[in-house]
Design an enzyme around this catalytic site. Structure first.
Site, PDB file in Angstrom:
ATOM      1  N   SER A  48       0.843  -1.186   0.000  1.00  0.00           N
ATOM      2  CA  SER A  48       0.000   0.000   0.000  1.00  0.00           C
ATOM      3  C   SER A  48       0.879   1.236   0.000  1.00  0.00           C
ATOM      4  O   SER A  48       2.072   1.177   0.291  1.00  0.00           O
ATOM      5  CB  SER A  48      -0.908   0.016   1.232  1.00  0.00           C
ATOM      6  OG  SER A  48      -0.237   0.542   2.367  1.00  0.00           O
ATOM      7  N   ASP A  49       0.284   2.391  -0.309  1.00  0.00           N
ATOM      8  CA  ASP A  49       0.981   3.647  -0.093  1.00  0.00           C
ATOM      9  C   ASP A  49       0.740   4.070   1.358  1.00  0.00           C
ATOM     10  O   ASP A  49      -0.025   3.441   2.096  1.00  0.00           O
ATOM     11  CB  ASP A  49       0.500   4.714  -1.084  1.00  0.00           C
ATOM     12  CG  ASP A  49       1.570   5.764  -1.376  1.00  0.00           C
ATOM     13  OD1 ASP A  49       2.476   5.943  -0.531  1.00  0.00           O
ATOM     14  OD2 ASP A  49       1.505   6.406  -2.438  1.00  0.00           O
ATOM     15  N   TYR A  50       1.380   5.154   1.751  1.00  0.00           N
ATOM     16  CA  TYR A  50       1.392   5.619   3.136  1.00  0.00           C
ATOM     17  C   TYR A  50      -0.040   5.865   3.639  1.00  0.00           C
ATOM     18  O   TYR A  50      -0.713   6.765   3.169  1.00  0.00           O
ATOM     19  CB  TYR A  50       2.197   6.915   3.198  1.00  0.00           C
ATOM     20  CG  TYR A  50       2.786   7.280   4.531  1.00  0.00           C
ATOM     21  CD1 TYR A  50       4.142   7.086   4.798  1.00  0.00           C
ATOM     22  CD2 TYR A  50       2.009   7.852   5.513  1.00  0.00           C
ATOM     23  CE1 TYR A  50       4.700   7.452   6.008  1.00  0.00           C
ATOM     24  CE2 TYR A  50       2.556   8.219   6.730  1.00  0.00           C
ATOM     25  CZ  TYR A  50       3.895   8.017   6.977  1.00  0.00           C
ATOM     26  OH  TYR A  50       4.447   8.384   8.183  1.00  0.00           O
ATOM     27  N   GLY A 110      -2.594   4.324   2.944  1.00  0.00           N
ATOM     28  CA  GLY A 110      -3.564   4.173   1.865  1.00  0.00           C
ATOM     29  C   GLY A 110      -4.723   3.260   2.220  1.00  0.00           C
ATOM     30  O   GLY A 110      -5.845   3.459   1.736  1.00  0.00           O
TER      31      GLY A 110
END
Length: 742
Positions: free
Chosen positions: A290-292, A294
């Site tokens: 995932s992104d930060y 996310g």
């Protein structure tokens, strides 16, 4: 059975045999990993499995969520943590790694990740600048140097390359992108992956790469970061997906999900893209991170009801590791008990993470040699940064002012960036905090040691004007601070910041020769002042060797050969404006400019300020018409692997050695889905001496002449008809040939 090598005619076959042997070795190695992974999975508790899906951040200065230092140490000791980001330095990573390996029950090593986007200690030009080189070797060299410095400091995973195709210059993250064209993005993405990962992830100079952001992040409405993207299936597959497919085919180890929605479904919870396309259709067997935060943001999107729902949606959609937020690990046991996630999916995610750790050699040697850690840019790395920065600059305009004469009696260097020592650019890595960039002023003094070099920062116009009036030539260095581009750095106006246009106008009013150097992280609107500028050099944010590289180009030590990877609009109201647009039913016709009922603006000239692929040189070139080796072929031949070879001649007709980028574009005039007016399908940067010529060869196949339809299941077709093939030195190339597909 492999036949023996029989002579030169069998070289290609011999190469294929070697490639097959390498593939067989990789398959056997993967099988070994699978056996080890299966054994380890059989000994793990549910909590330990969920822990592997968790990535936490060490520091608290990178964004929402704050630092998780104490939580990191507790989880590492308990064997409930898979990865840590934002911790680097061999001593620091080793200390935390010992907690995981020597104190936890199973001793599974941690994977340390970091955003190494265009350099660790040694900052290279921003990715958008690297794209201007039209040279994959530039991207590969950045990645090689970055990987070596990064790996020696305990980090084995970089969240790069970013390959978000975008038509939106207001979007700050265009600086991290390679621009508006999917083909150029794909070529450079493959080069970056190759540079980071090499042939062996376990080798001491290599790191795992991450293709981001999956997918369509560059289409954010209004250029506002994290915003909605509403995209058709055909545009998703024809525009946004090709660079990711190329990266997957090149063996990229990991993929990162995007912050945006894709036609209403957030990318972190999108099974169509993460599982249907990436994992099933493309066969990607690596790790999706995932992104930060996310996963947590699925709640704010209105897609998930709460944290447990967010964890369920992300994991079942295809996310394997959660960055910073903790919903999958925190709610996983209950989700399993309730049947809302399956044990098979959990094991699949854990297996992907463990396979990567085995491939990186972490189980064999989880620690980093502290004595071998690289602590500063080496002379070789600085030389590479300087060369690539100069190779990435674009000469936009030149009325003969450039190149400068190093024997000039007096030179004025003025403007807010004339003596600036932070031109690293956005996402520049830890090196930007320790090592200043070379300034333009000092570099000019070094390049012209006999000249009287005056300086004015431009805040006092009278001082700058006086310096320009007294000088033989003036260099005006203007642009954006690095923090004005990058993540969350969206601008509604993309002209020069306040006061800089006035500075250019004041210098122009002196009547003395001058050149403008732009240092920026995005295309800028320059229409208000560019006509009065004799010479304009787009330097972007060039990295640690900024000033030296700029001076190399200004004084002609390097003959500029870069090209624009993105269109420069005339005005913000024109956005989006890009070369690979589709035609309308009422296209603008320059021959009938007064016609009102066509697609145009009443108050703005048609077309952009500078087109995609534009770039000048200190010499001149001519290119010939594209010459195909066959004029016609069938759909069956194309889909069966047949290709057309296109030959294009190019000659240096000037008095200096220089580089030209020969570009090949394709247009399908009649199709079942309206096609772009032009699609870049090949480019080659060549170096020629004065009077020298060469022939550049391109290959066109089904991928270049076909397209994806709107079928949600994915359908690529090649249709019969005429195809126009253009060759030249920008997207306005006029030389053309025609191919016929039956």
């Amino acid at each position: 059975m492999l036949r023996p090598y029989e002579g030169p005619d069998d070289k290609v076959y011999d190469d294929e045999v070697r490639e097959a042997q390498v593939y067989d070795d990789e398959v056997r190695e993967a099988q070994v990993y699978d056996d080890k992974v299966k054994d380890l999975l059989g000994r793990m508790t549910v909590e330990e499995k969920l822990g592997q899906l968790q990535q936490l951040t060490w520091t608290g200065d990178t964004g929402p969520g704050g630092g998780q230092t104490e939580e990191v140490e507790r989880a590492a000791r308990a064997g409930l943590l898979g990865s840590v980001l934002n911790l680097h330095g061999a001593a620091h990573t080793n200390a935390l790694q010992r907690m995981a390996v020597e104190e936890s029950r199973l001793g599974i090593p941690l994977l340390f990740g970091l955003d190494v986007v265009h350099g660790f200690w040694t900052t290279f030009p921003i990715p958008l600048a690297q794209a201007s080189s039209f040279d994959p070797a530039v991207a590969e060299r950045d990645a090689e140097v970055s990987a070596k410095e990064t790996r020696s400091n305990g980090v084995r995973w970089t969240f790069s390359p970013m390959m978000d195709v975008t038509h939106e210059p207001r979007w700050g993250r265009i600086a991290e992108s390679c621009g508006e064209d999917p083909y150029l993005n794909a070529v450079l993405a493959v080069a970056k992956v190759r540079g980071y990962q090499g042939d062996d992830l376990a080798a001491e100079d290599n790191v795992a790469a991450c293709a981001k952001h999956f997918v369509a992040y560059g289409g954010a409405e209004g250029g506002r970061d994290y915003n909605t993207v509403d995209v058709s299936e055909q545009r998703l597959r024809n525009l946004y997906l090709p660079p990711f497919r190329a990266a997957v085919d090149a063996g990229v180890a990991t993929v990162m999900a995007a912050f945006n929605t894709v036609s209403g479904v957030p990318a972190h919870g999108n099974p169509h893209t993460l599982t249907g396309i990436l994992k099933e259709e493309w066969g990607f067997d690596g790790l999706v991170v995932s992104d930060y935060t996310g996963v947590d943001e699925l709640i704010a999107h209105g897609y998930a009801a709460d944290g447990a729902d967010a964890g369920r949606l992300a994991l079942t959609a295809g996310v394997d590791m959660e960055m910073v937020s903790t919903h999958i690990a925190g709610h996983g046991r209950q989700l399993l008990a309730d049947g809302r996630i399956t044990e098979d999916r959990l094991d699949d995610a854990v297996a992907r993470i463990l396979r990567l750790k085995y491939a990186l050699g972490l189980f064999d040697d989880p620690y980093t040699d502290e004595a071998a850690a690289i602590g500063a840019p080496t002379p070789a790395a600085l030389a590479a940064a300087r060369e690539t920065a100069a190779r990435s600059m674009v000469l936009m305009k030149n009325d003969g002012v450039l190149p400068l004469d190093p024997g000039a009696g007096s030179i004025a260097v003025v403007g807010p960036f004339a003596d600036h020592t932070d031109l690293h650019g956005t996402w520049a890595g830890p090196g930007c905090r320790r090592f200043p960039t070379a300034g333009v002023l000092d570099a000019v003094r070094a390049a012209a040691p006999g000249a009287d070099v005056a300086h004015a920062d431009g805040q006092e116009l009278a001082q700058a004007v006086a310096a320009a009036e007294a000088a033989d030539v003036t260099i005006v260095v203007v642009g954006e601070e690095p923090e004005l581009s990058g993540e969350a750095a969206v601008r509604s106006e993309i002209s020069l910041p306040a006061g800089q246009q006035e500075l250019i106008a004041a210098v122009a009013a002196t009547g003395r020769p001058f050149a403008v150097v732009l240092v920026n992280g995005r295309p800028l609107t320059v229409g208000d002042w560019v006509d009065g500028v004799p010479a304009l050099l787009e330097a972007w944010h060039p990295g640690i060797e900024a000033g030296n590289a700029i001076a190399d180009v200004l004084f002609g030590t390097v003959n500029p050969g870069g090209k624009l990877p993105v269109t420069f609009p005339r005005a913000v109201g024109q956005i989006p404006v890009y070369y690979n647009r589709e035609n309308t039913g009422r296209p603008y016709d320059p021959a009938n400019a007064d016609e009102k009922y066509v697609s145009k603006y009443l108050d703005l000239a048609d077309g952009p300020q500078f087109v995609f692929g534009h770039g000048l040189s200190y010499t001149t070139f001519t290119t010939g018409e594209p010459r195909p080796d066959r004029a016609a072929l069938t759909v069956d031949e194309l889909t069966g692997g047949a290709c057309v070879e296109i030959a294009v001649s190019v000659a240096n007709t000037g008095g200096r050695a220089g580089d030209e980028v020969v570009q090949l574009y394709v247009h399908d005039p009649v199709a079942s889905i309206a096609q772009p007016l032009r699609r870049l399908r090949g480019f080659s940067r060549v170096t020629l001496e004065p009077g020298e010529s060469t022939v550049v060869h391109f290959t066109l196949g089904a991928e270049d002449l076909g397209f994806w339809t709107n079928d949600p299941a994915g359908r690529f077709i090649v249709e019969p008809g005429r195809f126009d093939v253009y060759a030249g030195t920008s997207s306005l190339a006029a030389a053309r040939c025609t191919l016929t597909v039956h």
